[in-house]
Design a protein around this motif. Structure first.
Motif, mmCIF file in Angstrom:
data_model
loop_
_atom_site.group_PDB
_atom_site.id
_atom_site.type_symbol
_atom_site.label_atom_id
_atom_site.label_comp_id
_atom_site.label_asym_id
_atom_site.label_seq_id
_atom_site.Cartn_x
_atom_site.Cartn_y
_atom_site.Cartn_z
ATOM 1 N N GLU A 26 0.984 -0.976 0.513
ATOM 2 C CA GLU A 26 -0.003 -0.225 -0.369
ATOM 3 C C GLU A 26 0.851 1.211 -0.172
ATOM 4 N N TRP A 27 1.260 2.244 -1.032
ATOM 5 C CA TRP A 27 2.200 2.729 -1.530
ATOM 6 C C TRP A 27 1.373 4.358 -0.840
ATOM 7 N N TYR A 28 0.556 4.321 -0.431
ATOM 8 C CA TYR A 28 -0.335 5.490 0.018
ATOM 9 C C TYR A 28 -1.232 5.538 0.813
ATOM 10 N N ARG A 29 -1.762 5.630 2.256
ATOM 11 C CA ARG A 29 -2.179 5.719 2.813
ATOM 12 C C ARG A 29 -3.162 6.761 3.428
ATOM 13 N N PHE A 30 -4.198 7.454 3.444
ATOM 14 C CA PHE A 30 -4.822 9.249 3.654
ATOM 15 C C PHE A 30 -5.150 8.602 4.887
ATOM 16 N N ASP A 31 -5.489 8.090 5.790
ATOM 17 C CA ASP A 31 -5.563 8.158 7.709
ATOM 18 C C ASP A 31 -4.385 7.839 7.622
ATOM 19 N N ARG A 32 -3.130 7.097 7.242
ATOM 20 C CA ARG A 32 -2.106 6.430 7.727
ATOM 21 C C ARG A 32 -1.649 8.493 8.156
ATOM 22 N N LEU A 33 -1.557 9.201 6.781
ATOM 23 C CA LEU A 33 -0.498 10.042 6.993
ATOM 24 C C LEU A 33 -1.271 10.979 7.087
ATOM 25 N N ALA A 34 -2.933 11.141 7.713
ATOM 26 C CA ALA A 34 -3.026 11.886 8.420
ATOM 27 C C ALA A 34 -2.481 11.717 10.096
ATOM 28 N N GLU A 35 -3.259 10.626 10.075
ATOM 29 C CA GLU A 35 -2.907 10.313 11.567
ATOM 30 C C GLU A 35 -0.747 10.967 12.269
ATOM 31 N N ALA A 36 -0.351 10.771 11.117
ATOM 32 C CA ALA A 36 1.139 11.382 11.509
ATOM 33 C C ALA A 36 1.370 12.283 10.910
ATOM 34 N N ALA A 37 0.791 13.169 9.946
ATOM 35 C CA ALA A 37 1.103 13.765 9.585
ATOM 36 C C ALA A 37 -0.225 15.494 10.749
ATOM 37 N N GLY A 38 -1.328 15.169 10.748
ATOM 38 C CA GLY A 38 -1.983 15.712 12.143
ATOM 39 C C GLY A 38 -3.068 16.718 10.102
ATOM 40 N N ARG A 39 -2.692 16.410 9.662
ATOM 41 C CA ARG A 39 -3.312 16.884 7.769
ATOM 42 C C ARG A 39 -3.559 15.708 7.408
ATOM 43 N N SER A 40 -5.318 16.371 6.110
ATOM 44 C CA SER A 40 -5.386 14.974 4.909
ATOM 45 C C SER A 40 -4.380 15.912 4.077
ATOM 46 N N LEU A 41 -3.889 14.844 2.975
ATOM 47 C CA LEU A 41 -3.833 15.262 1.302
ATOM 48 C C LEU A 41 -4.803 15.578 0.829
ATOM 49 N N ARG A 42 -5.703 16.622 -0.030
ATOM 50 C CA ARG A 42 -6.393 17.074 -0.859
ATOM 51 C C ARG A 42 -5.854 15.916 -1.882
ATOM 52 N N LEU A 43 -6.627 15.456 -2.639
ATOM 53 C CA LEU A 43 -6.002 15.368 -3.674
ATOM 54 C C LEU A 43 -6.461 15.556 -5.445
ATOM 55 N N ASP A 124 19.820 5.120 -14.435
ATOM 56 C CA ASP A 124 19.410 5.264 -15.680
ATOM 57 C C ASP A 124 18.464 5.539 -16.542
ATOM 58 N N VAL A 125 17.351 5.309 -15.351
ATOM 59 C CA VAL A 125 16.477 5.867 -15.647
ATOM 60 C C VAL A 125 15.813 5.476 -14.824
ATOM 61 N N ALA A 126 14.976 7.029 -14.080
ATOM 62 C CA ALA A 126 13.802 6.906 -12.761
ATOM 63 C C ALA A 126 13.086 7.543 -12.700
ATOM 64 N N THR A 127 11.595 6.836 -13.124
ATOM 65 C CA THR A 127 10.234 7.556 -12.300
ATOM 66 C C THR A 127 10.097 7.622 -11.632
ATOM 67 N N LEU A 128 8.857 9.337 -11.160
ATOM 68 C CA LEU A 128 8.621 9.335 -10.167
ATOM 69 C C LEU A 128 6.945 9.996 -9.728
ATOM 70 N N SER A 129 6.228 9.072 -9.044
ATOM 71 C CA SER A 129 5.411 9.528 -9.524
ATOM 72 C C SER A 129 4.604 10.866 -8.027
ATOM 73 N N TYR A 130 4.192 11.992 -8.559
ATOM 74 C CA TYR A 130 3.579 12.347 -7.704
ATOM 75 C C TYR A 130 1.861 12.436 -7.401
ATOM 76 N N LEU A 131 1.644 12.568 -6.081
ATOM 77 C CA LEU A 131 0.413 12.987 -5.412
ATOM 78 C C LEU A 131 0.162 14.184 -5.635
ATOM 79 N N CYS A 132 -0.788 15.306 -6.168
ATOM 80 C CA CYS A 132 -1.035 16.586 -5.688
ATOM 81 C C CYS A 132 -1.686 16.906 -4.838
ATOM 82 N N SER A 133 -1.847 18.151 -4.174
ATOM 83 C CA SER A 133 -2.859 18.950 -3.553
ATOM 84 C C SER A 133 -3.672 19.862 -4.442
#
Length: 198
Positions: A26-43, A124-133
């Protein structure tokens, strides 16, 4: 989740489930991020960035408000991901911290609005995935030169590849003098608004 030395930024360490078939996480969990960071991430937007070895992108940031929080993971290859505190008045203003993101350990980085972000491709190749607010707004997007001596970021490699925009970016001091950098107090007030709370 591990909080970085820059307030509000986190390194996310997911649990990996692997066997002879492959891997699941599970590479992203909104509930665990909110618990740790004290805020939600609006996608609001999701991005993919593909870079070749030695490419340095950043240091990018957006006007706050609304800013652009980012949840970043490397889905192919490896990068050195860098978070920079560009918030004028912050106790860690001008400080940076780097974490390795790769397709083996599958760590991620979370950056709240007001922080700068950059990375260097290590493979040689690097691919990043961003979730943005927030969606991309060119008029509100800015950059600080990734090789600003005052920042002193320790980038790997000897011959970095920069975009024309990043190569022409101002230093942190020049961006501050031009009034481009976000205010720590404005960022804190904005993030304390009800829309950011879990």
């Amino acid at each position: 989740m591990r909080e970085l030395t820059i307030e509000g930024a986190f390194e996310v360490v997911p649990q990996l489930h692997g066997d002879q078939r492959g891997l699941f996480t599970e590479w992203y969990r909104f509930d665990r991020l909110a618990e740790a960071a004290g805020r939600s991430l609006r996608l609001a937007q999701a991005n993919l960035s593909v870079s070749s070895r030695g490419v340095v992108r950043g240091i990018h940031f957006a006007d706050t408000p609304p800013g652009q929080a980012k949840y970043v993971t490397c889905v192919r290859g490896a990068v050195l991901d860098v978070v920079v505190d560009l918030r004028v008045g912050s106790p860690t203003f001008g400080r940076w911290e780097a974490v390795r993101l790769d397709d083996v350990e599958r760590h991620a980085a979370f950056l709240p609005e007001g922080l700068g972000h950059g990375f260097c491709a290590l493979t040689d190749v690097a691919t990043l995935s961003y979730l943005c607010s927030a969606t991309y707004n060119p008029a509100a997007e800015h950059a600080v030169h990734p090789f600003d001596a005052e920042l002193g970021i320790e980038w790997p490699g000897t011959t970095p590849l920069l975009s024309a925009r990043d190569a022409a970016a101002p230093t942190m001091a020049e961006a501050a003098a031009a009034g481009l950098l976000p205010s720590y107090e404005v960022c804190r007030s904005y993030l304390a608004s009800p829309s950011h709370l879990p």
